[in-house]
Design an enzyme around this catalytic site. Structure first.
Site, short mmCIF file in Angstrom:
data_model
loop_
_atom_site.label_atom_id
_atom_site.label_comp_id
_atom_site.label_asym_id
_atom_site.label_seq_id
_atom_site.Cartn_x
_atom_site.Cartn_y
_atom_site.Cartn_z
N TRP A 196 33.73 -23.04 25.24
CA TRP A 196 32.30 -23.26 25.47
C TRP A 196 31.59 -21.99 25.90
O TRP A 196 30.47 -21.71 25.45
CB TRP A 196 32.09 -24.39 26.48
CG TRP A 196 32.29 -25.72 25.83
CD1 TRP A 196 33.31 -26.60 26.03
CD2 TRP A 196 31.47 -26.30 24.80
NE1 TRP A 196 33.18 -27.69 25.21
CE2 TRP A 196 32.07 -27.54 24.45
CE3 TRP A 196 30.30 -25.89 24.17
CZ2 TRP A 196 31.51 -28.37 23.47
CZ3 TRP A 196 29.75 -26.73 23.19
CH2 TRP A 196 30.36 -27.95 22.86
N LYS A 246 29.14 -36.57 30.53
CA LYS A 246 30.49 -36.49 31.09
C LYS A 246 30.60 -37.33 32.36
O LYS A 246 31.38 -38.27 32.44
CB LYS A 246 30.87 -35.05 31.41
CG LYS A 246 30.49 -34.02 30.37
CD LYS A 246 31.34 -34.09 29.14
CE LYS A 246 31.06 -32.91 28.21
NZ LYS A 246 31.92 -32.91 27.02
N ASP A 267 27.10 -23.11 33.52
CA ASP A 267 27.23 -24.32 32.71
C ASP A 267 28.27 -25.20 33.40
O ASP A 267 29.47 -24.92 33.34
CB ASP A 267 27.66 -23.97 31.29
CG ASP A 267 27.92 -25.20 30.43
OD1 ASP A 267 27.82 -26.34 30.93
OD2 ASP A 267 28.22 -25.03 29.22
#
Length: 376
Positions: free
Chosen positions: A105, A203, A179
């Site tokens: 990511w 999530k 993030d």
């Protein structure tokens, strides 16, 4: 105990069952309004109450300081990889961004930011296969960078910064951009080390479509001319996240999750502190089983293993397509769902977010041992 399967999906992920039941009960009529939340005006009294309560509860849960704004946005974490540089990269007029690549990511984040900024890779653990985190002392940071970007939990590769870096101690005055999509609300955050944090909701918070941004007020008002007005943090903040129609249903469900988490108890603790302790226990149980196995392995260094996302693999000669398929089929037969690893790395992955009860991890560990007994 619920009869529902245990869902180990990396996202969209499982939600607390109590929240799902409340959503179902309020689907046709929210609090006697005669409307579903999905039918409300985002500027009406009813939804204003929902949004304000959700923001207040979130600020309380994470102890977000008053000089940070909380924004409810859209586009997910992937879009923030563009929205962040469009808002911050030109803050000093130099357009320089330092990025730490610790997994899949953060690598994507750096690639996207290059469309808007001069990106330097300050550290990269890719050559080692993303099995450990680059030590902050090794980072190559520029004094004139507009910000430094990290992904504090790598969902695909299973690495987590258990402590956020202190950029001032490293000689950088740049704000840290984090993030935290796949572990937000699973632990506390040291806001003194953060300039901006963002997270997709799917999530630990709610349905896909909602994105949270926590931004220090002094970082507002620096958007590039090319930044769409709906993605300009200053514009969104001034409109209290109502500049355009926000993801109303996602905000509503998130608010219910915040209430569930506020009421969560573990021992003598409550809220985020309580869920963090339970998450530590769940992760320790699963990693202990994998470390003791002769059939399974996890490849991430022990000191940076994620508590939320646990990739694991069949060892050596056991790692065949047939045995991988047998494992996943057997798991599904035991109501252990969505354990297949990300397509880019293969293997298996158990995502054990806040809503995953300890019993779900215990059931997975029992299956690991039974599988090993059968094939080991």
């Amino acid at each position: 105990m619920s009869s529902r399967p245990f869902n180990f999906s990396a996202g969209p992920a499982a939600l607390p069952e109590a929240v799902l039941q409340q959503v179902a009960g309020e689907m046709l009529d929210w609090h006697g309004s005669g409307m579903s939340v999905m039918e409300m005006s985002h500027r009406g009294r009813e939804f204003t109450e929902i949004a304000e309560t959700a923001e207040r509860d979130l600020r309380e849960l994470l102890q977000v300081p008053s000089h940070f704004r909380i924004l409810f946005m859209q586009g997910g974490g992937l879009a923030e990889n563009a929205i962040v540089p469009m808002n911050l990269a030109g803050r000093q007029g130099l357009g320089k961004v330092d990025a730490v690549v610790s997994g899949s990511w953060s690598k994507k984040s750096a690639q996207e930011a290059r469309r808007y900024a001069d990106v330097q890779i300050a550290a990269d653990s890719g050559p080692g296969g993303y099995r450990s985190l680059p030590s902050p002392s090794s980072w190559q940071l520029r004094r004139d960078a507009a910000y430094v970007h990290i992904c504090s939990n790598e969902t695909i590769d299973g690495l987590e910064f258990h402590e956020l870096p202190d950029l001032l101690a490293l000689g950088s005055e740049a704000p840290l951009v984090v993030d935290c999509s796949s572990h937000v609300l699973s632990r506390t955050i040291d806001w003194s080390r953060v300039g901006l944090a963002f997270a997709g909701a799917q999530k630990n918070i709610g349905p896909a479509g909602l994105t949270l941004v926590f931004v220090r007020e002094d970082l507002l008002g620096h958007a590039m001319a090319i930044c769409p007005s709906a993605f300009d943090y200053k514009t969104v903040a001034e409109a209290n996240s109502m500049y355009n129609t926000p993801p109303t249903f996602g905000i509503y469900v998130a608010g219910l999750v915040f209430q569930w988490l506020k009421a969560f108890r573990h021992g003598e603790q409550s809220g985020v502190a309580a869920i963090e302790q339970r998450n530590i226990e769940k992760a320790a149980l699963l990693y202990a089983a994998l470390d003791a196995s002769s059939v399974f392995e996890t490849r991430v260094a022990a000191e940076c293993r994620s508590r939320m996302n646990v990739p694991f693999y069949l060892r050596g000669a056991y790692d065949t397509p047939q045995l991988n398929e047998s494992f996943l089929n057997g798991a599904k037969a035991r109501n252990l769902l969505q354990l297949k690893g990300h397509k880019s790395v293969g293997g298996m992955r158990a995502s054990i977010y806040n809503a995953m009860p300890l019993e779900g991890v215990q059931a997975l560990v029992a299956y690991l041992k039974d599988f090993e007994a059968q094939y080991g």
